[in-house]
Scaffold this active site. Structure first.
Site, PDB file in Angstrom:
ATOM      1  N   ARG A 125      44.543  65.736  76.598  1.00 36.88           N
ATOM      2  CA  ARG A 125      45.087  64.431  75.528  1.00 36.88           C
ATOM      3  C   ARG A 125      46.781  64.933  75.482  1.00 36.88           C
ATOM      4  NH1 ARG A 125      40.173  64.209  73.119  1.00 36.88           N
ATOM      5  NH2 ARG A 125      38.767  62.596  74.057  1.00 36.88           N
ATOM      6  N   LYS A 147      59.387  59.139  81.333  1.00 38.99           N
ATOM      7  CA  LYS A 147      58.741  58.179  82.334  1.00 38.99           C
ATOM      8  C   LYS A 147      57.904  59.278  82.943  1.00 38.99           C
ATOM      9  CE  LYS A 147      60.812  53.907  82.322  1.00 38.99           C
ATOM     10  NZ  LYS A 147      61.340  52.700  83.333  1.00 38.99           N
ATOM     11  N   GLU A 189      71.635  57.055  91.735  1.00 34.75           N
ATOM     12  CA  GLU A 189      71.352  56.758  90.504  1.00 34.75           C
ATOM     13  C   GLU A 189      72.446  57.044  89.475  1.00 34.75           C
ATOM     14  OE1 GLU A 189      68.288  55.476  89.443  1.00 34.75           O
ATOM     15  OE2 GLU A 189      66.742  56.393  90.737  1.00 34.75           O
ATOM     16  N   LYS A 231      72.071  58.051  79.703  1.00 32.59           N
ATOM     17  CA  LYS A 231      70.552  57.731  79.754  1.00 32.59           C
ATOM     18  C   LYS A 231      70.209  58.051  78.494  1.00 32.59           C
ATOM     19  CE  LYS A 231      66.130  57.958  82.079  1.00 32.59           C
ATOM     20  NZ  LYS A 231      65.359  57.957  83.208  1.00 32.59           N
ATOM     21  N   GLU A 241      60.769  50.799  76.737  1.00 35.29           N
ATOM     22  CA  GLU A 241      61.190  49.917  77.520  1.00 35.29           C
ATOM     23  C   GLU A 241      60.893  48.427  76.950  1.00 35.29           C
ATOM     24  OE1 GLU A 241      61.790  50.662  81.790  1.00 35.29           O
ATOM     25  OE2 GLU A 241      61.302  48.538  82.155  1.00 35.29           O
ATOM     26  N   ARG A 245      66.222  49.327  78.058  1.00 31.96           N
ATOM     27  CA  ARG A 245      65.877  50.483  78.970  1.00 31.96           C
ATOM     28  C   ARG A 245      65.776  49.759  80.343  1.00 31.96           C
ATOM     29  NH1 ARG A 245      62.204  55.986  78.603  1.00 31.96           N
ATOM     30  NH2 ARG A 245      62.593  56.635  80.677  1.00 31.96           N
ATOM     31  N   ASN A 249      66.803  49.872  85.513  1.00 34.16           N
ATOM     32  CA  ASN A 249      66.117  49.738  86.692  1.00 34.16           C
ATOM     33  C   ASN A 249      67.039  48.815  87.671  1.00 34.16           C
ATOM     34  OD1 ASN A 249      63.625  50.827  86.753  1.00 34.16           O
ATOM     35  ND2 ASN A 249      63.011  49.539  84.921  1.00 34.16           N
ATOM     36  N   HIS A 252      66.072  48.663  91.341  1.00 31.51           N
ATOM     37  CA  HIS A 252      64.952  49.280  91.639  1.00 31.51           C
ATOM     38  C   HIS A 252      63.921  48.337  92.098  1.00 31.51           C
ATOM     39  CE1 HIS A 252      66.458  52.656  89.800  1.00 31.51           C
ATOM     40  NE2 HIS A 252      65.623  53.388  89.729  1.00 31.51           N
ATOM     41  N   HIS A 256      61.987  49.410  95.138  1.00 33.03           N
ATOM     42  CA  HIS A 256      60.514  49.559  95.075  1.00 33.03           C
ATOM     43  C   HIS A 256      59.588  48.732  96.206  1.00 33.03           C
ATOM     44  CE1 HIS A 256      60.412  51.495  90.497  1.00 33.03           C
ATOM     45  NE2 HIS A 256      61.062  52.046  91.412  1.00 33.03           N
ATOM     46  N   HIS A 269      63.762  57.594  97.706  1.00 30.47           N
ATOM     47  CA  HIS A 269      63.968  56.641  96.635  1.00 30.47           C
ATOM     48  C   HIS A 269      65.222  56.343  96.325  1.00 30.47           C
ATOM     49  CE1 HIS A 269      63.163  54.805  92.506  1.00 30.47           C
ATOM     50  NE2 HIS A 269      64.035  55.726  91.923  1.00 30.47           N
TER      51      HIS A 269
HETATM   52  P1  NAD Z   1      61.754  64.742  95.588  1.00 32.05           P
HETATM   53  O1  NAD Z   1      61.233  65.021  94.230  1.00 32.05           O
HETATM   54  O2  NAD Z   1      60.926  64.307  96.619  1.00 32.05           O
HETATM   55  O3  NAD Z   1      62.541  65.844  96.125  1.00 32.05           O
HETATM   56  C1  NAD Z   1      63.467  65.587  97.308  1.00 32.05           C
HETATM   57  C2  NAD Z   1      63.308  66.666  98.482  1.00 32.05           C
HETATM   58  O4  NAD Z   1      64.167  67.725  98.064  1.00 32.05           O
HETATM   59  C3  NAD Z   1      62.137  67.189  98.309  1.00 32.05           C
HETATM   60  O5  NAD Z   1      61.610  67.675  99.854  1.00 32.05           O
HETATM   61  C4  NAD Z   1      62.177  68.436  97.667  1.00 32.05           C
HETATM   62  O6  NAD Z   1      61.048  69.352  98.059  1.00 32.05           O
HETATM   63  C5  NAD Z   1      63.367  68.890  98.037  1.00 32.05           C
HETATM   64  N1  NAD Z   1      64.155  69.776  96.929  1.00 32.05           N
HETATM   65  C6  NAD Z   1      64.198  69.526  95.800  1.00 32.05           C
HETATM   66  N2  NAD Z   1      64.996  70.721  94.867  1.00 32.05           N
HETATM   67  C7  NAD Z   1      65.677  71.101  96.154  1.00 32.05           C
HETATM   68  C8  NAD Z   1      66.579  72.182  96.428  1.00 32.05           C
HETATM   69  N3  NAD Z   1      67.330  72.367  95.132  1.00 32.05           N
HETATM   70  N4  NAD Z   1      66.822  72.707  97.297  1.00 32.05           N
HETATM   71  C9  NAD Z   1      66.277  72.446  98.262  1.00 32.05           C
HETATM   72  N5  NAD Z   1      65.354  71.286  98.481  1.00 32.05           N
HETATM   73  C10 NAD Z   1      64.955  70.782  97.460  1.00 32.05           C
HETATM   74  O7  NAD Z   1      62.595  63.585  95.378  1.00 32.05           O
HETATM   75  P2  NAD Z   1      63.812  63.125  94.217  1.00 32.05           P
HETATM   76  O8  NAD Z   1      64.821  62.310  94.649  1.00 32.05           O
HETATM   77  O9  NAD Z   1      64.162  64.192  93.511  1.00 32.05           O
HETATM   78  O10 NAD Z   1      62.849  62.089  93.231  1.00 32.05           O
HETATM   79  C11 NAD Z   1      62.263  60.766  93.696  1.00 32.05           C
HETATM   80  C12 NAD Z   1      61.108  60.629  92.668  1.00 32.05           C
HETATM   81  O11 NAD Z   1      61.655  60.407  91.275  1.00 32.05           O
HETATM   82  C13 NAD Z   1      60.335  59.020  93.126  1.00 32.05           C
HETATM   83  O12 NAD Z   1      59.007  59.538  93.087  1.00 32.05           O
HETATM   84  C14 NAD Z   1      61.061  58.305  91.836  1.00 32.05           C
HETATM   85  O13 NAD Z   1      60.127  57.303  91.601  1.00 32.05           O
HETATM   86  C15 NAD Z   1      61.036  59.225  90.656  1.00 32.05           C
HETATM   87  N6  NAD Z   1      61.919  58.785  89.682  1.00 32.05           N
HETATM   88  C16 NAD Z   1      61.371  58.764  88.355  1.00 32.05           C
HETATM   89  C17 NAD Z   1      62.235  58.421  87.306  1.00 32.05           C
HETATM   90  C18 NAD Z   1      61.740  58.638  86.059  1.00 32.05           C
HETATM   91  O14 NAD Z   1      62.445  58.141  85.152  1.00 32.05           O
HETATM   92  N7  NAD Z   1      60.593  59.110  85.650  1.00 32.05           N
HETATM   93  C19 NAD Z   1      63.537  57.973  87.632  1.00 32.05           C
HETATM   94  C20 NAD Z   1      63.980  57.943  88.922  1.00 32.05           C
HETATM   95  C21 NAD Z   1      63.205  58.639  89.782  1.00 32.05           C
HETATM   96  N1  GLY Z   2      64.793  55.507  85.848  1.00 35.94           N
HETATM   97  C1  GLY Z   2      64.582  54.249  84.849  1.00 35.94           C
HETATM   98  C2  GLY Z   2      64.210  54.703  83.309  1.00 35.94           C
HETATM   99  O1  GLY Z   2      63.903  55.755  83.404  1.00 35.94           O
HETATM  100  O2  GLY Z   2      63.860  53.904  82.594  1.00 35.94           O
END
Ligand code: NAD
Ligand code: GLY
Length: 368
Positions: A125, A147, A189, A231, A241, A245, A249, A252, A256, A269
């Site tokens: 939890r 998130k 972003e 942010k 949100e 907030r 998006n 997005h 998405h 993404h």
């Molecule tokens: P990812 O986590 O898939 O990383 C991208 C690629 O880069 C992967 O292959 C990873 O292994 C590689 N990598 C990471 N760091 C590296 C480094 N320093 N050197 C070499 N390779 C490296 O993708 P991302 O773009 O980081 O994240 C996308 C995800 O984030 C999506 O799932 C999206 O939905 C999520 N997201 C969440 C929020 C939130 O508020 N929680 C906001 C935006 C996006």
């Molecule tokens: N990436 C959108 C949010 O964090 O709300």
């Protein structure tokens, strides 16, 4: 802390407040992890790409803080942001007899960060976790704000929780190993923050886009700090949100749909968000909110960031219908009405529904 080299942005959320520390060569310093909740054990969650690059240095930095440090390497990629992979984290936690004080460290991009956060939110939890984002996208967006989620085949990030980390460590030096395509994805972003909240920042990005693509340290430090500040402000106003907030998006809703429609991982993404912003800008123009020159300017910047500006065709027979069906699953949809983040004027956004015929026309115009 490495005070000469780092800057701190505070996320102000009463008893859930925390710092984002930003700088060079931070994640490998023991001092970066002072004053976290006391625990005897830590679990570093990473993936098969990032762990070989950075896990040993993180483990070394944490070794003075925890008696035991466990590790787990998840399969890499958006296609693995699912129950099966999430369960590997729980298997590791239970297999190592971790207790409810165990601190999780997310070492990776947004996929590792979102899954580690969700695991931390639900294991016993709730256990503490720290974000050590290693992609640009994760440093400027996903690691900040709490998130956490996994995907469902029918919709992106559909299962998750709001759960804040204890700290975010944005080490700019790890961006050196990031592939160019991932840098561009992160720029999507960063660009997002301009039209929705801060036109002077948009102007600055426009003037420095080539330095950002080249990961020039001074430009990158400014972009990461400024993005985190924007942010932090938005999340501080509206953690869960209820309203404001949602502007984060921008792009997005269309993005998405692209990710789910093509199959997770086909487009990054950030690529889907970049193209989604172009579509959302066209919709804003169709609604009479912004003019054509601004749409063209934003589209041009997105292209110069190395991102796609034409959406993929998701269905040969009824492409717009396919987008609409996918967008219905967006978390902002209310009672069957898709909600879009629209630009109300440069630097200002609002969330609203749009006439279906208008959305169809925008999709037809924006897809190659
Ligand atoms: P990812 O986590 O898939 O990383 C991208 C690629 O880069 C992967 O292959 C990873 O292994 C590689 N990598 C990471 N760091 C590296 C480094 N320093 N050197 C070499 N390779 C490296 O993708 P991302 O773009 O980081 O994240 C996308 C995800 O984030 C999506 O799932 C999206 O939905 C999520 N997201 C969440 C929020 C939130 O508020 N929680 C906001 C935006 C996006
Ligand atoms: N990436 C959108 C949010 O964090 O709300």
């Amino acid at each position: 802390m490495n005070s000469n080299l780092s800057e701190t942005v505070r996320i102000d959320l009463a008893d859930r407040s925390y710092d984002i520390v930003i700088g060079e060569d931070l994640f490998s310093q023991a001092s970066t992890y002072q004053n976290l909740p006391k625990a005897s054990a830590a679990l570093i969650v990473s993936n098969t790409t990032v762990a070989p690059l950075y896990e040993a240095a993180l483990k070394q930095a944490l070794s003075g803080h925890y008696k035991v440090i466990h590790t787990i390497h998840l399969p890499d990629g958006e296609a693995h942001k699912d129950w099966v992979t999430l369960n590997l984290i729980f298997d590791a936690l239970l297999g190592h007899a971790c207790d409810r004080k165990t601190v999780l460290f997310a070492l990776g991009g947004g996929v590792v960060g979102d899954m580690t956060g969700f695991a931390a939110a639900s294991f016993m939890r709730g256990v503490p976790f720290v974000q050590v984002p290693t992609t640009l996208l994760a440093q400027v967006d996903s690691s900040v704000g709490g998130k956490t989620a996994i995907n469902h085949p029918m919709g992106k990030n559909m299962i998750g929780a709001f759960y804040q980390p204890q700290r975010v460590v944005c080490d700019l030096s790890v961006l050196k190993t990031l592939p160019a395509r991932e840098v561009s994805a992160g720029l999507a972003e960063i660009i997002k923050y301009g039209p929705i909240a801060d036109m002077p920042f948009f102007e600055w990005i426009d003037a420095h886009i080539d330095e950002l693509r080249a990961c020039e340290p001074k430009a990158m430090a400014h972009a990461v700090r400024k993005s985190c500040e924007i942010k932090a402000y938005v999340v501080g106003q509206d953690e869960r949100e209820a309203g404001l907030r949602a502007i984060l998006n921008f792009g997005h809703t269309f993005g998405h749909a692209i990710e789910a429609g093509l199959g997770y991982g086909e487009w990054l993404h950030g690529e889907a968000v970049g193209c989604g912003m172009v579509m959302a800008a066209h919709l804003s123009q169709a609604m009479g909110l912004i003019d054509e020159p601004f749409v063209q300017r934003l589209t041009g910047l997105i292209a110069r960031a190395g991102l796609p500006t034409k959406g993929p065709v998701l269905n040969e027979k009824d492409n717009a219908g396919q987008y609409l069906a996918l967008m219905l699953h967006d978390k902002k949809s209310v009672a069957g009405d898709i909600q879009f983040v629209l630009i109300e004027g440069p630097g200002k956004a609002r969330v609203s529904a749009a006439p279906e015929a208008m959305v169809r026309a925008v999709i037809d115009r924006c897809c190659a």
